[in-house]
Motif scaffolding. Sequence first.
Motif, PDB file in Angstrom:
ATOM      1  N   LEU A 240     -64.819  20.007  19.929  1.00  0.00           N
ATOM      2  CA  LEU A 240     -65.678  18.995  19.317  1.00  0.00           C
ATOM      3  C   LEU A 240     -65.020  18.334  18.107  1.00  0.00           C
ATOM      4  O   LEU A 240     -65.232  17.152  17.840  1.00  0.00           O
ATOM      5  N   TRP A 241     -64.239  19.096  17.356  1.00  0.00           N
ATOM      6  CA  TRP A 241     -63.711  18.633  16.072  1.00  0.00           C
ATOM      7  C   TRP A 241     -62.379  17.916  16.195  1.00  0.00           C
ATOM      8  O   TRP A 241     -62.070  17.029  15.386  1.00  0.00           O
ATOM      9  N   LEU A 242     -61.566  18.254  17.197  1.00  0.00           N
ATOM     10  CA  LEU A 242     -60.212  17.704  17.282  1.00  0.00           C
ATOM     11  C   LEU A 242     -60.146  16.181  17.360  1.00  0.00           C
ATOM     12  O   LEU A 242     -59.280  15.584  16.697  1.00  0.00           O
ATOM     13  N   PRO A 243     -60.994  15.510  18.156  1.00  0.00           N
ATOM     14  CA  PRO A 243     -60.897  14.041  18.143  1.00  0.00           C
ATOM     15  C   PRO A 243     -61.078  13.466  16.744  1.00  0.00           C
ATOM     16  O   PRO A 243     -60.326  12.572  16.326  1.00  0.00           O
ATOM     17  N   ARG A 244     -62.059  13.985  16.002  1.00  0.00           N
ATOM     18  CA  ARG A 244     -62.277  13.526  14.623  1.00  0.00           C
ATOM     19  C   ARG A 244     -61.093  13.886  13.747  1.00  0.00           C
ATOM     20  O   ARG A 244     -60.668  13.088  12.897  1.00  0.00           O
ATOM     21  N   TYR A 245     -60.532  15.075  13.924  1.00  0.00           N
ATOM     22  CA  TYR A 245     -59.382  15.527  13.143  1.00  0.00           C
ATOM     23  C   TYR A 245     -58.181  14.611  13.379  1.00  0.00           C
ATOM     24  O   TYR A 245     -57.501  14.188  12.436  1.00  0.00           O
ATOM     25  N   LEU A 246     -57.919  14.292  14.643  1.00  0.00           N
ATOM     26  CA  LEU A 246     -56.757  13.473  14.979  1.00  0.00           C
ATOM     27  C   LEU A 246     -56.906  12.040  14.469  1.00  0.00           C
ATOM     28  O   LEU A 246     -55.929  11.418  14.048  1.00  0.00           O
ATOM     29  N   VAL A 247     -58.129  11.525  14.526  1.00  0.00           N
ATOM     30  CA  VAL A 247     -58.379  10.183  13.980  1.00  0.00           C
ATOM     31  C   VAL A 247     -58.204  10.193  12.471  1.00  0.00           C
ATOM     32  O   VAL A 247     -57.573   9.300  11.886  1.00  0.00           O
ATOM     33  N   PHE A 360     -71.450  26.237  17.338  1.00  0.00           N
ATOM     34  CA  PHE A 360     -72.392  25.459  16.530  1.00  0.00           C
ATOM     35  C   PHE A 360     -72.071  25.553  15.042  1.00  0.00           C
ATOM     36  O   PHE A 360     -72.024  24.546  14.326  1.00  0.00           O
ATOM     37  N   ILE A 361     -71.841  26.762  14.571  1.00  0.00           N
ATOM     38  CA  ILE A 361     -71.638  26.990  13.138  1.00  0.00           C
ATOM     39  C   ILE A 361     -70.295  26.441  12.660  1.00  0.00           C
ATOM     40  O   ILE A 361     -70.203  25.819  11.593  1.00  0.00           O
ATOM     41  N   LEU A 362     -69.264  26.652  13.456  1.00  0.00           N
ATOM     42  CA  LEU A 362     -67.917  26.297  12.991  1.00  0.00           C
ATOM     43  C   LEU A 362     -67.722  24.796  12.769  1.00  0.00           C
ATOM     44  O   LEU A 362     -67.117  24.407  11.753  1.00  0.00           O
ATOM     45  N   PRO A 363     -68.201  23.885  13.659  1.00  0.00           N
ATOM     46  CA  PRO A 363     -68.021  22.464  13.336  1.00  0.00           C
ATOM     47  C   PRO A 363     -68.711  22.056  12.040  1.00  0.00           C
ATOM     48  O   PRO A 363     -68.187  21.232  11.283  1.00  0.00           O
ATOM     49  N   ILE A 364     -69.882  22.642  11.786  1.00  0.00           N
ATOM     50  CA  ILE A 364     -70.560  22.347  10.526  1.00  0.00           C
ATOM     51  C   ILE A 364     -69.743  22.875   9.361  1.00  0.00           C
ATOM     52  O   ILE A 364     -69.564  22.189   8.336  1.00  0.00           O
ATOM     53  N   ALA A 365     -69.219  24.100   9.522  1.00  0.00           N
ATOM     54  CA  ALA A 365     -68.381  24.679   8.471  1.00  0.00           C
ATOM     55  C   ALA A 365     -67.123  23.850   8.260  1.00  0.00           C
ATOM     56  O   ALA A 365     -66.680  23.650   7.115  1.00  0.00           O
ATOM     57  N   PHE A 366     -66.533  23.348   9.348  1.00  0.00           N
ATOM     58  CA  PHE A 366     -65.348  22.492   9.224  1.00  0.00           C
ATOM     59  C   PHE A 366     -65.668  21.254   8.382  1.00  0.00           C
ATOM     60  O   PHE A 366     -64.890  20.869   7.498  1.00  0.00           O
ATOM     61  N   GLY A 367     -66.822  20.631   8.688  1.00  0.00           N
ATOM     62  CA  GLY A 367     -67.201  19.438   7.936  1.00  0.00           C
ATOM     63  C   GLY A 367     -67.467  19.733   6.479  1.00  0.00           C
ATOM     64  O   GLY A 367     -67.041  18.981   5.589  1.00  0.00           O
ATOM     65  N   LEU A 368     -68.159  20.844   6.203  1.00  0.00           N
ATOM     66  CA  LEU A 368     -68.444  21.223   4.815  1.00  0.00           C
ATOM     67  C   LEU A 368     -67.164  21.538   4.051  1.00  0.00           C
ATOM     68  O   LEU A 368     -67.001  21.132   2.892  1.00  0.00           O
ATOM     69  N   LEU A 375     -59.370  18.967   2.236  1.00  0.00           N
ATOM     70  CA  LEU A 375     -58.250  19.404   3.072  1.00  0.00           C
ATOM     71  C   LEU A 375     -58.680  19.462   4.534  1.00  0.00           C
ATOM     72  O   LEU A 375     -59.573  20.223   4.899  1.00  0.00           O
ATOM     73  N   TRP A 376     -58.046  18.672   5.368  1.00  0.00           N
ATOM     74  CA  TRP A 376     -58.340  18.724   6.789  1.00  0.00           C
ATOM     75  C   TRP A 376     -57.978  20.082   7.383  1.00  0.00           C
ATOM     76  O   TRP A 376     -58.658  20.586   8.281  1.00  0.00           O
ATOM     77  N   SER A 377     -56.903  20.690   6.905  1.00  0.00           N
ATOM     78  CA  SER A 377     -56.421  21.949   7.480  1.00  0.00           C
ATOM     79  C   SER A 377     -57.269  23.150   7.101  1.00  0.00           C
ATOM     80  O   SER A 377     -57.023  24.257   7.576  1.00  0.00           O
ATOM     81  N   SER A 378     -58.277  22.963   6.261  1.00  0.00           N
ATOM     82  CA  SER A 378     -59.122  24.087   5.847  1.00  0.00           C
ATOM     83  C   SER A 378     -59.841  24.724   7.032  1.00  0.00           C
ATOM     84  O   SER A 378     -60.172  25.911   7.004  1.00  0.00           O
ATOM     85  N   CYS A 379     -60.076  23.952   8.107  1.00  0.00           N
ATOM     86  CA  CYS A 379     -60.759  24.516   9.278  1.00  0.00           C
ATOM     87  C   CYS A 379     -59.915  25.614   9.918  1.00  0.00           C
ATOM     88  O   CYS A 379     -60.454  26.619  10.409  1.00  0.00           O
ATOM     89  N   PHE A 380     -58.598  25.453   9.914  1.00  0.00           N
ATOM     90  CA  PHE A 380     -57.734  26.455  10.526  1.00  0.00           C
ATOM     91  C   PHE A 380     -57.594  27.691   9.654  1.00  0.00           C
ATOM     92  O   PHE A 380     -57.360  28.791  10.166  1.00  0.00           O
ATOM     93  N   LEU A 381     -57.737  27.538   8.351  1.00  0.00           N
ATOM     94  CA  LEU A 381     -57.735  28.705   7.472  1.00  0.00           C
ATOM     95  C   LEU A 381     -58.962  29.575   7.758  1.00  0.00           C
ATOM     96  O   LEU A 381     -58.869  30.813   7.767  1.00  0.00           O
ATOM     97  N   LEU A 382     -60.094  28.946   8.023  1.00  0.00           N
ATOM     98  CA  LEU A 382     -61.302  29.687   8.382  1.00  0.00           C
ATOM     99  C   LEU A 382     -61.098  30.430   9.699  1.00  0.00           C
ATOM    100  O   LEU A 382     -61.480  31.603   9.830  1.00  0.00           O
ATOM    101  N   LEU A 383     -60.482  29.779  10.680  1.00  0.00           N
ATOM    102  CA  LEU A 383     -60.225  30.437  11.957  1.00  0.00           C
ATOM    103  C   LEU A 383     -59.264  31.606  11.796  1.00  0.00           C
ATOM    104  O   LEU A 383     -59.413  32.646  12.455  1.00  0.00           O
ATOM    105  N   PHE A 384     -58.271  31.458  10.916  1.00  0.00           N
ATOM    106  CA  PHE A 384     -57.347  32.557  10.666  1.00  0.00           C
ATOM    107  C   PHE A 384     -58.081  33.774  10.115  1.00  0.00           C
ATOM    108  O   PHE A 384     -57.806  34.919  10.504  1.00  0.00           O
ATOM    109  N   ALA A 385     -59.034  33.556   9.214  1.00  0.00           N
ATOM    110  CA  ALA A 385     -59.802  34.658   8.654  1.00  0.00           C
ATOM    111  C   ALA A 385     -60.588  35.377   9.753  1.00  0.00           C
ATOM    112  O   ALA A 385     -60.657  36.616   9.775  1.00  0.00           O
ATOM    113  N   LEU A 386     -61.176  34.622  10.689  1.00  0.00           N
ATOM    114  CA  LEU A 386     -61.907  35.233  11.800  1.00  0.00           C
ATOM    115  C   LEU A 386     -60.989  36.072  12.682  1.00  0.00           C
ATOM    116  O   LEU A 386     -61.348  37.176  13.111  1.00  0.00           O
ATOM    117  N   VAL A 387     -59.802  35.552  12.952  1.00  0.00           N
ATOM    118  CA  VAL A 387     -58.840  36.293  13.769  1.00  0.00           C
ATOM    119  C   VAL A 387     -58.453  37.601  13.081  1.00  0.00           C
ATOM    120  O   VAL A 387     -58.416  38.668  13.708  1.00  0.00           O
TER     121      VAL A 387
END
Length: 413
Positions: A240-247, A360-368, A375-387
């Motif tokens: 859901l987030w990648l098209p917005r991220y790439l734009v 559901f939660i992660l796209p909202i968290a990405f936007g927040l 920082l656009w890359s902050s979404c991947f830092l959150l995913l790293f923490a989950l991993v």
Amino acid sequence: MSAIEKAPPMSASEPAKALWISTVAFTLCFAVWTIFAIIGIRIKQDLGLNEAEFGLLVGTPVLTGSVVRIVLGIWTGRYGGRLVYTLTMLAAALATFLLSYAQTYTQMLIAGLGVGLAGGSFAVGVAYVSPFFPADKQGTALGIFGAGNVGAAVTKFAAPFVLIAWGWQAVAQIWAVGLALMAIVFWFTTTDDPAFRLRRERGVASKSLAEEFAPLQNVQVWRFSLYYFFAFGGFVALSLWLPRYLVGVYDFNLETAGMIAAAYSIPGSIFRAFGGVLSDKKGARSVMYAMFAVSAVATLVLSLPASAITPAIFIVVIFVLGFFMSLGKAAVYKHIPAYYPENVGAVGGIVGMMGGLGGFILPIAFGLLKDMTGLWSSCFLLLFALVAISLIWMHLSVKQLSRQGHSAPVAAT
């Protein structure tokens, strides 16, 4: 003993037919479920939404599709997957068609809740397909079924062109009609699953809700849920987030962004079947270790400032991440019929619900995070923490089981 071993005889082609028709149906359901990944960008422009509002819009269908999974999983056990799957598709198709008439942000959120019913089809499909196959083939079968996640790529490839030609409303209407037609095809070409037929023929009473939910007292179910929160929830969120991220990061137009995002979605979907085969042959635990290790490296690389990563590197790393997440999604669901053969609907529903909630939660968290940090890359830092959390918890649990000398089903070997 699996339901297929106890049920009345069935034709040799019946399991394959059930699997492939269910997979096609799930592909269309997933295409509908992720429709906001494309039309949401145009709606964002039309309504002047901020990043958090956009995240809520694209995540609303995921919320419904997540929460409803546990209910649909239980209903599948009680009323049969053929009926529940058909009705789920028809209800989602109606909501998607009505979406095309929404004009305000509130109306779109309400319509999005109905669109989300399409995502609940996963729990129905798992409970419907698994009884057709013996235990040593369920990983492969469920991996093939789960490859219907490729519906996200179908939307990313096709929806931008339909949107540009006729508007986002046409996307909603065409996708709705396609799903309704699939529901009709499904009803007239499939049969009830062996487990449901066996219960019906023997007049077995449905389990009470207490019996259905009894396995949820086991912390292991919630550990599996966390794995799926990342493997599937992270996949949906990035779809859901990648098209917005790439734009936003690389200034791609919507058509290009949709196609590049599909480069992530396709391996994250199709290779789920390969993950099922690996889980049957090598053991789901080994596949999970590989998935978490590679995902940790990939998300850590993508956590670097966006300006430090070229588009080419970004695409390659996303491709690798999507591939290994697909393996992990199959491995998680290999565990469920192995550990909980009598509660596949309820346990599969709760694990699927938690995975969907991740979407559901992660796209909202990405936007927040983007709004808060810039920082656009902050979404991947959150995913790293989950991993990292998932990997540590899994490793500690495996060590504890080893010390206690507990045996495990084939799924965890």
